[in-house]
Write a protein that holds these residues in place. Sequence first.
Motif, PDB file in Angstrom:
ATOM      1  N   PHE A  54       0.817  -1.208   0.000  1.00 62.61           N
ATOM      2  CA  PHE A  54       0.000   0.000   0.000  1.00 62.61           C
ATOM      3  C   PHE A  54       0.855   1.265   0.000  1.00 62.61           C
ATOM      4  CE2 PHE A  54      -3.300  -2.963   1.526  1.00 62.61           C
ATOM      5  CZ  PHE A  54      -4.306  -2.615   0.634  1.00 62.61           C
ATOM      6  N   ASN A  55       2.038   1.198   0.564  1.00 62.04           N
ATOM      7  CA  ASN A  55       2.959   2.336   0.467  1.00 62.04           C
ATOM      8  C   ASN A  55       3.380   2.564  -0.980  1.00 62.04           C
ATOM      9  OD1 ASN A  55       4.750   4.410   1.498  1.00 62.04           O
ATOM     10  ND2 ASN A  55       6.411   2.974   1.132  1.00 62.04           N
ATOM     11  N   VAL A  57       1.602   1.704  -3.621  1.00 59.55           N
ATOM     12  CA  VAL A  57       0.423   2.215  -4.326  1.00 59.55           C
ATOM     13  C   VAL A  57       0.264   3.719  -4.085  1.00 59.55           C
ATOM     14  CG1 VAL A  57      -2.101   2.122  -4.405  1.00 59.55           C
ATOM     15  CG2 VAL A  57      -0.780   0.007  -4.338  1.00 59.55           C
ATOM     16  N   SER A  58       0.467   4.165  -2.857  1.00 58.42           N
ATOM     17  CA  SER A  58       0.319   5.588  -2.548  1.00 58.42           C
ATOM     18  C   SER A  58       1.369   6.430  -3.260  1.00 58.42           C
ATOM     19  CB  SER A  58       0.409   5.805  -1.037  1.00 58.42           C
ATOM     20  OG  SER A  58       1.686   5.456  -0.554  1.00 58.42           O
ATOM     21  N   ILE A  59       2.618   5.956  -3.307  1.00 58.13           N
ATOM     22  CA  ILE A  59       3.688   6.713  -3.974  1.00 58.13           C
ATOM     23  C   ILE A  59       3.433   6.795  -5.473  1.00 58.13           C
ATOM     24  CG2 ILE A  59       6.142   6.681  -4.556  1.00 58.13           C
ATOM     25  CD1 ILE A  59       6.660   5.497  -1.786  1.00 58.13           C
ATOM     26  N   SER A  61       0.535   6.424  -7.123  1.00 61.08           N
ATOM     27  CA  SER A  61      -0.649   7.230  -7.412  1.00 61.08           C
ATOM     28  C   SER A  61      -0.366   8.719  -7.236  1.00 61.08           C
ATOM     29  CB  SER A  61      -1.806   6.800  -6.510  1.00 61.08           C
ATOM     30  OG  SER A  61      -1.468   6.989  -5.149  1.00 61.08           O
ATOM     31  N   SER A  62       0.479   9.062  -6.261  1.00 64.99           N
ATOM     32  CA  SER A  62       0.832  10.472  -6.054  1.00 64.99           C
ATOM     33  C   SER A  62       1.588  11.027  -7.257  1.00 64.99           C
ATOM     34  CB  SER A  62       1.677  10.602  -4.787  1.00 64.99           C
ATOM     35  OG  SER A  62       2.134  11.923  -4.634  1.00 64.99           O
ATOM     36  N   SER A  65      -0.827  11.208 -10.409  1.00 64.69           N
ATOM     37  CA  SER A  65      -1.775  12.334 -10.324  1.00 64.69           C
ATOM     38  C   SER A  65      -1.065  13.666 -10.495  1.00 64.69           C
ATOM     39  CB  SER A  65      -2.499  12.291  -8.986  1.00 64.69           C
ATOM     40  OG  SER A  65      -1.587  12.396  -7.916  1.00 64.69           O
ATOM     41  N   ASP A  92      12.042   7.079  -6.819  1.00 65.22           N
ATOM     42  CA  ASP A  92      11.222   6.405  -5.809  1.00 65.22           C
ATOM     43  C   ASP A  92      11.142   4.906  -6.076  1.00 65.22           C
ATOM     44  OD1 ASP A  92      10.453   8.314  -3.914  1.00 65.22           O
ATOM     45  OD2 ASP A  92       9.014   9.186  -5.285  1.00 65.22           O
ATOM     46  N   THR A 251      11.806   2.523   5.380  1.00 70.96           N
ATOM     47  CA  THR A 251      10.904   3.504   4.772  1.00 70.96           C
ATOM     48  C   THR A 251      11.153   4.901   5.330  1.00 70.96           C
ATOM     49  OG1 THR A 251       9.233   1.782   4.507  1.00 70.96           O
ATOM     50  CG2 THR A 251       8.491   4.058   4.333  1.00 70.96           C
ATOM     51  N   SER A 255      12.589   7.842   2.964  1.00 74.79           N
ATOM     52  CA  SER A 255      11.692   8.968   2.688  1.00 74.79           C
ATOM     53  C   SER A 255      12.203  10.282   3.252  1.00 74.79           C
ATOM     54  CB  SER A 255      10.301   8.678   3.264  1.00 74.79           C
ATOM     55  OG  SER A 255       9.760   7.502   2.706  1.00 74.79           O
TER      56      SER A 255
END
Length: 348
Positions: A54-55, A57-59, A61-62, A65, A92, A251, A255
Amino acid sequence: MKTPLNYLQDYVIVPVHRFYKNYLSKSALHQYCKNVANFVFNCSKETAFIMLFFNAVSILSSHISQIGGLKKSKRENKDYLITQEKKELGLDLIFTIIPPFLINNYLKKKLESGVLTTKEAREKLINVAAPIVGASRDELYSIDHIKSLKETVTSLLSNITSSILKNTKKLPKRVENILKNADTKLKTHLPNYAEKIPVPTLEDIATDVDNYAKEGLVSSKITKLFRNGSAYDDLCGMNNGILIMTTLAYTIIASNIIMPILKNKLANREYEKQLAKMGETKESLKRKKRFAYTNNPILKPEENSVFNNLINHNIKNEPDKPPAQIRIKPNPFSNFNTYQSQTNGLRI
């Protein structure tokens, strides 16, 4: 012969309705949620893997977008910003998304095989747990049950393509053929699990010891040697926690320390390239900014509107006087000269 209405129905209305029914309807959304729930449930035991997934997926998608928003914007330097965002996405992927999966898979092999453990736990595994279940030393450090990262990703993609082919009733033939060929190629890279000889894992050994203890086949003196009286807690209880701590630690470091440094260096490098295209450097821009005052125009008195306005203001406010009266200064010897002329040749 088909009428225009038939063409509209066959090539517009029916495909749009089919697309909506298969991908956007309530039943399709329900199926998507069901697939995601099944994936999370099946992988819920591997908490670290779920966190990494999920981390990632979030990176992703960010970044996607952000790139989409820049493409729709009217900024002058949007091409430069889009290129910069794509390069940051690559950074990333290299440093934030892929390495944690590799580290997690490596640690999982070492922990679940019993290679990476404490000295006390290793002695309990060899001298206490293994004799109870009849496992040999060659079977204690087996990693055959652990899937590699390539095997995990391949299996996941194969399950996705298979579920699409099974759950979707109607697909364009071209798309269906592509999915079938992809599913066939993916399955060729997967091992035949039926041909594998099952080898007891560290988790199996610990679970069997606890089951024997519950059935009374193991004396209480032996069970007291394990933490909380459980071989599973003593030998396998720390595995999931170590994986989670390692995942969180990497992480946080990636990050907050690694990525900001790399992104700043990347931004500086791209900025220098842009300056080089314009024939400039950072030093030349600093010199131009420092000596920018030399480019200011120098105005003559007659061209300076402020000076002219000041002179005109003084002339207008000065009272009217004769020129001679203004220029003549008082003479302290004027009275002496007048007295001498009046008493010329006389003695006092």
